[in-house]
Design a protein around this motif. Sequence first.
Motif, PDB file in Angstrom:
ATOM      1  N   ASP A  97       0.825  -1.208   0.000  1.00  0.00           N
ATOM      2  CA  ASP A  97       0.000   0.000   0.000  1.00  0.00           C
ATOM      3  C   ASP A  97       0.864   1.265   0.000  1.00  0.00           C
ATOM      4  O   ASP A  97       0.613   2.202  -0.754  1.00  0.00           O
ATOM      5  CB  ASP A  97      -0.925  -0.002   1.216  1.00  0.00           C
ATOM      6  CG  ASP A  97      -1.783   1.239   1.274  1.00  0.00           C
ATOM      7  OD1 ASP A  97      -2.532   1.503   0.308  1.00  0.00           O
ATOM      8  OD2 ASP A  97      -1.688   1.971   2.285  1.00  0.00           O
ATOM      9  N   LEU A  98       1.890   1.279   0.830  1.00  0.00           N
ATOM     10  CA  LEU A  98       2.776   2.444   0.895  1.00  0.00           C
ATOM     11  C   LEU A  98       3.550   2.642  -0.403  1.00  0.00           C
ATOM     12  O   LEU A  98       3.736   3.776  -0.862  1.00  0.00           O
ATOM     13  CB  LEU A  98       3.746   2.313   2.067  1.00  0.00           C
ATOM     14  CG  LEU A  98       3.138   2.398   3.455  1.00  0.00           C
ATOM     15  CD1 LEU A  98       4.186   2.054   4.510  1.00  0.00           C
ATOM     16  CD2 LEU A  98       2.530   3.762   3.711  1.00  0.00           C
ATOM     17  N   GLU A  99       4.007   1.534  -0.997  1.00  0.00           N
ATOM     18  CA  GLU A  99       4.740   1.634  -2.261  1.00  0.00           C
ATOM     19  C   GLU A  99       3.856   2.239  -3.354  1.00  0.00           C
ATOM     20  O   GLU A  99       4.306   3.091  -4.127  1.00  0.00           O
ATOM     21  CB  GLU A  99       5.257   0.264  -2.688  1.00  0.00           C
ATOM     22  CG  GLU A  99       6.421  -0.205  -1.865  1.00  0.00           C
ATOM     23  CD  GLU A  99       6.957  -1.546  -2.295  1.00  0.00           C
ATOM     24  OE1 GLU A  99       8.151  -1.783  -2.069  1.00  0.00           O
ATOM     25  OE2 GLU A  99       6.199  -2.377  -2.844  1.00  0.00           O
ATOM     26  N   GLU A 100       2.609   1.803  -3.398  1.00  0.00           N
ATOM     27  CA  GLU A 100       1.677   2.342  -4.396  1.00  0.00           C
ATOM     28  C   GLU A 100       1.349   3.809  -4.105  1.00  0.00           C
ATOM     29  O   GLU A 100       1.362   4.644  -4.998  1.00  0.00           O
ATOM     30  CB  GLU A 100       0.399   1.508  -4.402  1.00  0.00           C
ATOM     31  CG  GLU A 100      -0.604   1.961  -5.445  1.00  0.00           C
ATOM     32  CD  GLU A 100      -1.842   1.098  -5.452  1.00  0.00           C
ATOM     33  OE1 GLU A 100      -2.926   1.652  -5.662  1.00  0.00           O
ATOM     34  OE2 GLU A 100      -1.722  -0.129  -5.251  1.00  0.00           O
ATOM     35  N   ARG A 101       1.110   4.113  -2.870  1.00  0.00           N
ATOM     36  CA  ARG A 101       0.714   5.470  -2.483  1.00  0.00           C
ATOM     37  C   ARG A 101       1.838   6.481  -2.695  1.00  0.00           C
ATOM     38  O   ARG A 101       1.602   7.593  -3.149  1.00  0.00           O
ATOM     39  CB  ARG A 101       0.288   5.471  -1.013  1.00  0.00           C
ATOM     40  CG  ARG A 101      -0.314   6.792  -0.580  1.00  0.00           C
ATOM     41  CD  ARG A 101      -0.769   6.756   0.852  1.00  0.00           C
ATOM     42  NE  ARG A 101      -1.645   5.616   1.081  1.00  0.00           N
ATOM     43  CZ  ARG A 101      -2.174   5.313   2.252  1.00  0.00           C
ATOM     44  NH1 ARG A 101      -1.905   6.056   3.295  1.00  0.00           N
ATOM     45  NH2 ARG A 101      -2.955   4.273   2.392  1.00  0.00           N
ATOM     46  N   PHE A 102       3.072   6.110  -2.348  1.00  0.00           N
ATOM     47  CA  PHE A 102       4.189   7.064  -2.379  1.00  0.00           C
ATOM     48  C   PHE A 102       5.191   6.817  -3.506  1.00  0.00           C
ATOM     49  O   PHE A 102       6.172   7.546  -3.620  1.00  0.00           O
ATOM     50  CB  PHE A 102       4.912   7.072  -1.028  1.00  0.00           C
ATOM     51  CG  PHE A 102       4.041   7.531   0.105  1.00  0.00           C
ATOM     52  CD1 PHE A 102       3.606   8.846   0.183  1.00  0.00           C
ATOM     53  CD2 PHE A 102       3.641   6.643   1.082  1.00  0.00           C
ATOM     54  CE1 PHE A 102       2.797   9.272   1.223  1.00  0.00           C
ATOM     55  CE2 PHE A 102       2.826   7.057   2.132  1.00  0.00           C
ATOM     56  CZ  PHE A 102       2.402   8.381   2.195  1.00  0.00           C
ATOM     57  N   GLN A 103       4.976   5.742  -4.272  1.00  0.00           N
ATOM     58  CA  GLN A 103       5.866   5.424  -5.384  1.00  0.00           C
ATOM     59  C   GLN A 103       7.319   5.275  -4.921  1.00  0.00           C
ATOM     60  O   GLN A 103       8.239   5.881  -5.476  1.00  0.00           O
ATOM     61  CB  GLN A 103       5.752   6.487  -6.484  1.00  0.00           C
ATOM     62  CG  GLN A 103       4.367   6.589  -7.098  1.00  0.00           C
ATOM     63  CD  GLN A 103       3.923   5.281  -7.754  1.00  0.00           C
ATOM     64  OE1 GLN A 103       4.581   4.788  -8.657  1.00  0.00           O
ATOM     65  NE2 GLN A 103       2.837   4.698  -7.274  1.00  0.00           N
ATOM     66  N   VAL A 104       7.505   4.463  -3.879  1.00  0.00           N
ATOM     67  CA  VAL A 104       8.827   4.184  -3.327  1.00  0.00           C
ATOM     68  C   VAL A 104       8.993   2.673  -3.199  1.00  0.00           C
ATOM     69  O   VAL A 104       8.018   1.934  -3.153  1.00  0.00           O
ATOM     70  CB  VAL A 104       9.047   4.862  -1.943  1.00  0.00           C
ATOM     71  CG1 VAL A 104       9.038   6.366  -2.081  1.00  0.00           C
ATOM     72  CG2 VAL A 104       7.998   4.398  -0.944  1.00  0.00           C
ATOM     73  N   ASP A 105      10.238   2.222  -3.105  1.00  0.00           N
ATOM     74  CA  ASP A 105      10.545   0.800  -2.925  1.00  0.00           C
ATOM     75  C   ASP A 105      10.794   0.529  -1.452  1.00  0.00           C
ATOM     76  O   ASP A 105      11.752   1.041  -0.883  1.00  0.00           O
ATOM     77  CB  ASP A 105      11.765   0.421  -3.755  1.00  0.00           C
ATOM     78  CG  ASP A 105      12.129  -1.055  -3.612  1.00  0.00           C
ATOM     79  OD1 ASP A 105      11.326  -1.832  -3.037  1.00  0.00           O
ATOM     80  OD2 ASP A 105      13.220  -1.432  -4.068  1.00  0.00           O
TER      81      ASP A 105
END
Length: 164
Positions: free
Chosen positions: A105-113
């Motif tokens: 969820d965080l990766e999708e929301r913030f575009q981070v790995d």
Amino acid sequence: MTYFENFIKANQAYVDLHGRAHLPIKPKTRVAIITCMDSRLHVAPALGLALGDAHILRNAGGRVTDDVIRSLVISQQQLGTREVVVLHHTDCGAQTFKNADFVADLEERFQVDLQDRDFLPFENVEESVRQDVALLKASPLIPKDIAIFGAVYDVDTGWISPVQ
């Protein structure tokens, strides 16, 4: 008015109660407590502690992390603490998610790995206490003569129960 502005106003009453006594830098009980950031857990009154009595290290879930160990090493080696209490609590937010789902969820929301990030959720509060006590006991930076205890705080009753 913001909460911060209210905090600054409330601080005046605290200053009036605090007085001018200079407390020593070393905690009086020589205890460090690792606990959760949960706002329902007010550690000092729950344990009968006064200002200057103990180091209280707080993070999400009250988990033992590299930074907690860093703080404990300073607490022990520079400031003389000789006991550690790992104090988790019931109804913890860290029990409400799975790491893989949260990371995705965080990766999708913030575009981070964040594939290597562990937010340290858990299912069983007693088991999480046992795991964190074991991490402390296994750490080469925590001397073997440091007493380490675990307990669970019940957010509904205020009771603290030791965990073996």
